[in-house]
Design an enzyme around this catalytic site. Structure first.
Site, mmCIF file in Angstrom:
data_model
loop_
_atom_site.group_PDB
_atom_site.id
_atom_site.type_symbol
_atom_site.label_atom_id
_atom_site.label_comp_id
_atom_site.label_asym_id
_atom_site.label_seq_id
_atom_site.Cartn_x
_atom_site.Cartn_y
_atom_site.Cartn_z
ATOM 1 N N GLY A 117 -50.574 -50.643 -54.190
ATOM 2 C CA GLY A 117 -51.056 -50.053 -52.955
ATOM 3 C C GLY A 117 -51.304 -48.554 -53.054
ATOM 4 O O GLY A 117 -52.242 -48.030 -52.451
ATOM 5 N N ASN A 118 -50.476 -47.835 -53.853
ATOM 6 C CA ASN A 118 -50.597 -46.380 -53.897
ATOM 7 C C ASN A 118 -51.881 -45.921 -54.596
ATOM 8 O O ASN A 118 -52.287 -44.771 -54.460
ATOM 9 C CB ASN A 118 -49.379 -45.758 -54.579
ATOM 10 N N LYS A 124 -43.014 -62.796 -46.197
ATOM 11 C CA LYS A 124 -43.757 -61.558 -46.453
ATOM 12 C C LYS A 124 -43.990 -60.770 -45.164
ATOM 13 O O LYS A 124 -44.762 -61.199 -44.293
ATOM 14 C CB LYS A 124 -45.098 -61.933 -47.098
ATOM 15 N N LYS A 167 -49.980 -60.201 -55.055
ATOM 16 C CA LYS A 167 -51.099 -59.833 -55.928
ATOM 17 C C LYS A 167 -50.722 -59.839 -57.410
ATOM 18 O O LYS A 167 -51.586 -60.042 -58.265
ATOM 19 C CB LYS A 167 -51.683 -58.473 -55.525
ATOM 20 N N LYS A 185 -43.434 -58.423 -59.879
ATOM 21 C CA LYS A 185 -44.104 -57.819 -61.043
ATOM 22 C C LYS A 185 -43.469 -58.334 -62.330
ATOM 23 O O LYS A 185 -44.166 -58.746 -63.266
ATOM 24 C CB LYS A 185 -44.020 -56.288 -61.007
HETATM 25 P P1 ADP Z 1 -47.190 -51.816 -55.515
HETATM 26 O O1 ADP Z 1 -47.726 -51.381 -54.208
HETATM 27 O O2 ADP Z 1 -47.640 -51.028 -56.668
HETATM 28 O O3 ADP Z 1 -47.280 -53.306 -55.737
HETATM 29 P P2 ADP Z 1 -44.370 -51.934 -54.760
HETATM 30 O O4 ADP Z 1 -43.985 -50.908 -53.747
HETATM 31 O O5 ADP Z 1 -44.520 -53.338 -54.304
HETATM 32 O O6 ADP Z 1 -45.662 -51.421 -55.496
HETATM 33 O O7 ADP Z 1 -43.341 -51.904 -55.996
HETATM 34 C C1 ADP Z 1 -43.002 -50.697 -56.633
HETATM 35 C C2 ADP Z 1 -41.650 -50.253 -56.101
HETATM 36 O O8 ADP Z 1 -40.623 -51.147 -56.567
HETATM 37 C C3 ADP Z 1 -41.140 -48.925 -56.585
HETATM 38 O O9 ADP Z 1 -41.680 -47.847 -55.854
HETATM 39 C C4 ADP Z 1 -39.620 -49.060 -56.357
HETATM 40 O O10 ADP Z 1 -39.241 -48.473 -55.128
HETATM 41 C C5 ADP Z 1 -39.380 -50.555 -56.244
HETATM 42 N N1 ADP Z 1 -38.367 -51.110 -57.134
HETATM 43 C C6 ADP Z 1 -37.528 -52.115 -56.787
HETATM 44 N N2 ADP Z 1 -36.709 -52.443 -57.784
HETATM 45 C C7 ADP Z 1 -37.028 -51.634 -58.832
HETATM 46 C C8 ADP Z 1 -36.525 -51.504 -60.155
HETATM 47 N N3 ADP Z 1 -35.528 -52.282 -60.618
HETATM 48 N N4 ADP Z 1 -37.105 -50.574 -60.960
HETATM 49 C C9 ADP Z 1 -38.112 -49.790 -60.508
HETATM 50 N N5 ADP Z 1 -38.622 -49.874 -59.254
HETATM 51 C C10 ADP Z 1 -38.086 -50.789 -58.401
HETATM 52 MG MG MG Z 2 -46.226 -50.365 -52.561
#
Ligand code: ADP
Ligand code: MG
Length: 317
Positions: free
Chosen positions: A12-13, A130, A218, A280
């Site tokens: 998203g970022n 979700k 996604k 992920k």
């Molecule tokens: P995107 O929008 O890129 O899909 P998300 O916000 O869904 O990103 O996922 C990324 C976030 O996951 C990071 O900003 C962090 O806050 C969170 N996160 C949760 N668990 C972990 C972990 N074990 N290591 C790193 N980040 C983590």
């Molecule tokens: Mg995000």
């Protein structure tokens, strides 16, 4: 010269920063910076297939449906998914074309509106997981249940506005446009596909498809895309450079290289939150087991270093 074919999943970022409102200008500026990074990879000889999230955008569209209902009939969740796929796909397509042109690279770019098959038997339809859209007070949330038939959950217990709408997030089963996508990729087209996890559809008995109200993850859909195009690597670019053990705790430890089995064990031990890092890692484990090749989690600004093995979390067979 082609080095390898990479599926890049953008978080998203890459489109909207957390502190931004999400204006057209802001989103285009972010996507422009993202596209400029991606074109560096193309210049280095990588072939790319791009996918992306849609969380904030689909949330905004849902608010528009609710607020404008007196004037315009509200559209379904899956139609909002399709709208977000179109708008984000266009932004990435337009900015990629811009940077390719500036660098004199003659490569076609094309967004494929992508449908992803889900099962109505998926357990998430019975207990949606979700959260989407804005935060509400309990009273507002109950109103939405009454007026709209929404399912709501308290996601920040004790907070004044702690309630959100939740929607089913079923497992992606198959990509309907897989043949079209793989032919385009084989012809050297830079394809943007499966945006926002794809538009969820169910397969009818007569072989046709109909939209289903849900939001597919996604990253899990990104793995399906990587399978369809037979990617050499699967790269998830988010807002952290690496995944961590004991994330957010004083003893947190960055992960550099780990096997799919180790990653799965840490996943089961709860090191990666289910709404963010969890899917992920799960998607990477699936890719590595299927391809016997590497998957990477890193941040957009470190994409080149991650691909060249200098940073990121690499999950290997
Ligand atoms: P995107 O929008 O890129 O899909 P998300 O916000 O869904 O990103 O996922 C990324 C976030 O996951 C990071 O900003 C962090 O806050 C969170 N996160 C949760 N668990 C972990 C972990 N074990 N290591 C790193 N980040 C983590
Ligand atoms: Mg995000």
């Amino acid at each position: 010269m082609t080095k390898e074919l990479i599926v890049v999943a953008l978080g998203g970022n890459a489109i909207k920063q957390p502190d931004e409102k999400g204006t057209t200008e802001e989103q285009l500026r972010n996507v422009d910076a993202t596209a400029s990074e991606l074109v560096k990879l193309i210049q280095m000889g990588y072939d790319l297939v791009v996918t992306h999230g849609n969380g904030p955008q689909v949330g905004d569209l849902l608010i528009q449906q609710e607020e404008a209902q007196e004037y315009v009939p509200p559209k379904t969740l899956y139609l909002c998914g399709a709208m977000s796929q179109g708008q984000i796909g266009w932004m990435i397509q337009n900015r990629l074309q811009h940077h390719l042109t500036r660098h004199g690279i003659d490569k076609p770019v094309c967004t494929v509106i992508t449908q992803v098959v889900v099962s109505e038997e998926d357990p998430d339809f019975r207990d949606p997981s979700k959260p989407v859209g804005p935060f509400y007070t309990k009273e507002e949330a109950m109103e939405l249940v009454r007026d709209w038939g929404y399912i709501v959950k308290e996601v920040r217990p004790g907070k004044e506005k702690g309630w959100r709408r939740v929607v089913p997030s079923p497992e992606p089963i198959d990509i309907v446009e897989k043949e079209a996508i793989s032919r385009l990729v084989k012809q050297g087209v830079i394809v943007i596909a499966s945006g926002g996890g794809g538009i969820p559809v169910k397969l009818n008995e007569d072989g046709t498809y109909s939209g289903v109200d849900a939001v597919i993850d996604k990253d899990l859909a990104g793995f399906k895309l990587a399978q369809v195009v037979q990617a050499d690597r699967f790269v998830i670019l988010t807002d952290v450079e690496k995944a961590y053990l004991n994330y957010g705790k004083p003893e947190q430890k960055a992960l550099d290289v780990l096997s799919a089995d180790e990653a799965e064990r840490y996943l089961n031990e709860g090191h990666f939150l289910m709404g963010s890092m969890g899917p992920k890692v799960k998607a990477c484990v699936r890719f590595v087991r299927w391809s016997k090749k590497e998957a990477i989690i890193s941040s957009l600004d470190r994409a080149i270093d991650a691909l060249e093995g200098r940073t990121g979390t690499r999950i290997v067979p």
